[in-house]
Motif scaffolding. Structure first.
Motif, PDB file in Angstrom:
ATOM      1  N   ILE A  93      50.735 -29.003 -29.891  1.00 27.45           N
ATOM      2  CA  ILE A  93      50.065 -28.029 -29.026  1.00 27.45           C
ATOM      3  C   ILE A  93      50.501 -26.640 -29.478  1.00 27.45           C
ATOM      4  O   ILE A  93      51.700 -26.333 -29.508  1.00 27.45           O
ATOM      5  N   GLU A  94      49.551 -25.815 -29.860  1.00 29.68           N
ATOM      6  CA  GLU A  94      49.873 -24.463 -30.294  1.00 29.68           C
ATOM      7  C   GLU A  94      48.705 -23.541 -29.964  1.00 29.68           C
ATOM      8  O   GLU A  94      47.594 -23.988 -29.668  1.00 29.68           O
ATOM      9  N   GLY A  95      49.010 -22.272 -30.016  1.00 29.66           N
ATOM     10  CA  GLY A  95      47.957 -21.305 -29.798  1.00 29.66           C
ATOM     11  C   GLY A  95      47.598 -21.044 -28.361  1.00 29.66           C
ATOM     12  O   GLY A  95      46.565 -20.444 -28.079  1.00 29.66           O
ATOM     13  N   ASN A  96      48.455 -21.469 -27.423  1.00 28.71           N
ATOM     14  CA  ASN A  96      48.186 -21.200 -26.012  1.00 28.71           C
ATOM     15  C   ASN A  96      48.753 -19.820 -25.667  1.00 28.71           C
ATOM     16  O   ASN A  96      49.895 -19.678 -25.233  1.00 28.71           O
ATOM     17  N   THR A  97      47.948 -18.822 -25.883  1.00 28.09           N
ATOM     18  CA  THR A  97      48.411 -17.437 -25.705  1.00 28.09           C
ATOM     19  C   THR A  97      48.808 -17.148 -24.265  1.00 28.09           C
ATOM     20  O   THR A  97      49.802 -16.469 -24.003  1.00 28.09           O
ATOM     21  N   LYS A  98      48.049 -17.663 -23.314  1.00 25.94           N
ATOM     22  CA  LYS A  98      48.371 -17.421 -21.904  1.00 25.94           C
ATOM     23  C   LYS A  98      49.740 -17.969 -21.550  1.00 25.94           C
ATOM     24  O   LYS A  98      50.521 -17.311 -20.846  1.00 25.94           O
ATOM     25  N   LEU A  99      50.041 -19.180 -22.042  1.00 24.17           N
ATOM     26  CA  LEU A  99      51.340 -19.784 -21.750  1.00 24.17           C
ATOM     27  C   LEU A  99      52.468 -18.980 -22.378  1.00 24.17           C
ATOM     28  O   LEU A  99      53.509 -18.744 -21.747  1.00 24.17           O
ATOM     29  N   GLU A 100      52.269 -18.534 -23.612  1.00 24.57           N
ATOM     30  CA  GLU A 100      53.310 -17.761 -24.281  1.00 24.57           C
ATOM     31  C   GLU A 100      53.552 -16.427 -23.577  1.00 24.57           C
ATOM     32  O   GLU A 100      54.698 -15.974 -23.450  1.00 24.57           O
ATOM     33  N   THR A 102      53.022 -15.868 -20.409  1.00 27.38           N
ATOM     34  CA  THR A 102      53.655 -16.171 -19.125  1.00 27.38           C
ATOM     35  C   THR A 102      55.145 -16.374 -19.268  1.00 27.38           C
ATOM     36  O   THR A 102      55.945 -15.783 -18.517  1.00 27.38           O
TER      37      THR A 102
END
Length: 311
Positions: A93-100, A102
Motif C-alpha cells: 500500500i503506497e501513495g495514500n497522500t491523505k494518510l501521510e 494526517t
C-alpha cells in the motif's frame, strides 16, 4: 458505451466502531490525566499547580496515543490476523497522500501544543521564582543582590558532601530549612565541593548548585508541614542520604523559632553520611572509591530527623 464502477458505500459498522473507540480512548486519557495529580506529593508552593497541570496534559496526550496504538494492534491481532499457514506478504500500500498528511500533521500539532504550553509554564515559574547566577570568582559581593520583592531572606543554603546548612539573615544556623508560609523567600545557593541539587518534591522545584557560583533563587511556600529536601544530583557515594527537611510554618512560629534558636549555642548539625562512612571504614574500606564526609556544620538548631515528614 461506457460503464462506471459502482461506488462503495461507507462501512457504517466500521465507522461506528472507530467513533466509539476514539470516544472511549478520550475518556480513558482524561481519567489518566486526572489521576496523575494523585501521583505527586501535596502541592506546597505557588509553582506546584502549574507543574502538575503540565504533567497532567502530557499524561493525557501520552495515554491517548498509547491506548490508541495498543488498541489498533490488539484489533489487528484478534480480527485481521493471517491464517495459520499463510506466509505471504501483505498487499503493498503506497501513495495514500491523505494518510501521510494526517500522521504528519497530528504529531506536529501535539508537539507544538506541548511546547507552547511548556514555555508558558516556564515563563510563569520564572515570575514566581526568579533566579540569578553569580560567579564567586569574578562577581563581588556588592553585585550579588537578593530578590527585591522577597519578603524573607536572603537565606544562605550551603551544600556539602554530605550535609546541608542554612544561614538566616539574623545569623541563626540550622540543619533544617525553616520558612514562613505564603511569603516569598529568597535563597542564596552555593556548594563547597561538587555539584549538588536543591530539590523539594512538594514544591515541584529543583535547582542545581554549581561549585564556584552563587544562585539567587526565590520561592513561595503555600502549605504548612514538614517536606523532604533531597540532593537530586549524584554527588558521590552517599548522595542518597544527603537529605533534610523544609519546615513551613506560620509567620509567628517562624519568628519564635528564629528567636529561640538565636539563644542556643553552636553544636554539630546533621551529618547523615558519617554513619555510612564509619561503617565502611569498620569493614575495611572496601568498595568503590569515595571521599570522607565533610565535618558536620556547627549550627544553632540541628533539627530532629526522627520526626516523620509529610512529603
Amino acid at each position: 458505451m461506457t460503464t462506471t464502477s459502482p461506488k462503495k458505500s461507507p462501512n457504517i459498522g466500521a465507522i461506528v466502531i472507530i467513533v466509539v473507540a476514539v470516544v472511549l480512548n478520550l475518556v480513558i486519557a482524561k481519567l489518566m490525566a486526572t489521576w496523575s495529580y494523585s501521583w505527586f506529593p501535596p502541592q506546597a508552593s505557588t509553582a506546584a499547580p502549574y507543574v502538575d497541570d503540565l504533567f497532567a496534559l502530557e499524561t493525557g496526550i501520552g495515554s491517548f496515543i498509547f491506548f490508541g496504538c495498543t488498541g489498533v494492534m490488539g484489533w489487528v491481532l484478534l480480527f485481521n490476523r493471517a491464517g495459520k499457514y499463510d506466509e505471504s506478504d501483505g498487499a503493498p500500500i503506497e501513495g495514500n497522500t491523505k494518510l501521510e498528511i494526517t500522521w504528519t500533521v497530528i504529531p506536529l500539532l501535539l508537539v507544538f501544543t506541548i511546547a507552547f504550553y511548556s514555555m508558558k509554564v516556564n515563563d510563569t515559574l520564572n515570575t514566581l521564582g526568579p533566579k540569578q547566577k553569580y560567579s564567586l570568582e569574578t562577581d563581588t559581593r556588592e553585585l550579588i543582590t537578593a530578590d527585591p520583592i522577597a519578603q524573607v531572606g536572603p537565606i544562605q543554603v550551603i551544600a556539602r558532601q554530605w550535609s546541608w546548612e542554612f544561614i538566616y539573615p539574623n545569623g541563626v544556623r540550622s540543619s533544617e530549612l525553616h520558612l514562613p508560609i505564603d511569603q516569598r523567600v529568597n535563597l542564596q545557593l552555593q556548594s563547597e565541593d561538587v555539584i549538588h541539587s536543591f530539590y523539594v518534591p512538594a514544591f515541584r522545584l529543583k535547582q542545581d548548585i554549581v561549585p564556584g557560583s552563587l544562585i539567587s533563587y526565590s520561592l513561595t511556600p503555600t502549605r504548612q508541614g514538614r517536606f523532604r529536601l533531597r540532593d537530586a544530583m549524584f554527588s558521590g557515594a552517599y548522595m542518597s542520604v544527603n537529605q533534610s527537611n523544609v519546615i513551613v510554618e506560620s509567620e509567628e512560629a517562624y519568628s519564635d523559632w528564629l528567636k529561640r534558636s538565636a539563644q542556643k549555642a553552636l553544636q554539630p548539625g546533621l551529618d547523615p553520611g558519617r554513619t555510612l562512612y564509619d561503617r565502611r571504614i569498620a569493614r575495611g574500606n572496601k568498595g568503590w572509591g569515595t571521599v570522607p564526609p565533610a565535618p558536620p556544620p556547627l549550627v544553632n538548631d540541628p533539627g530532629d530527623p526522627s520526626i516523620p515528614h509529610d512529603a
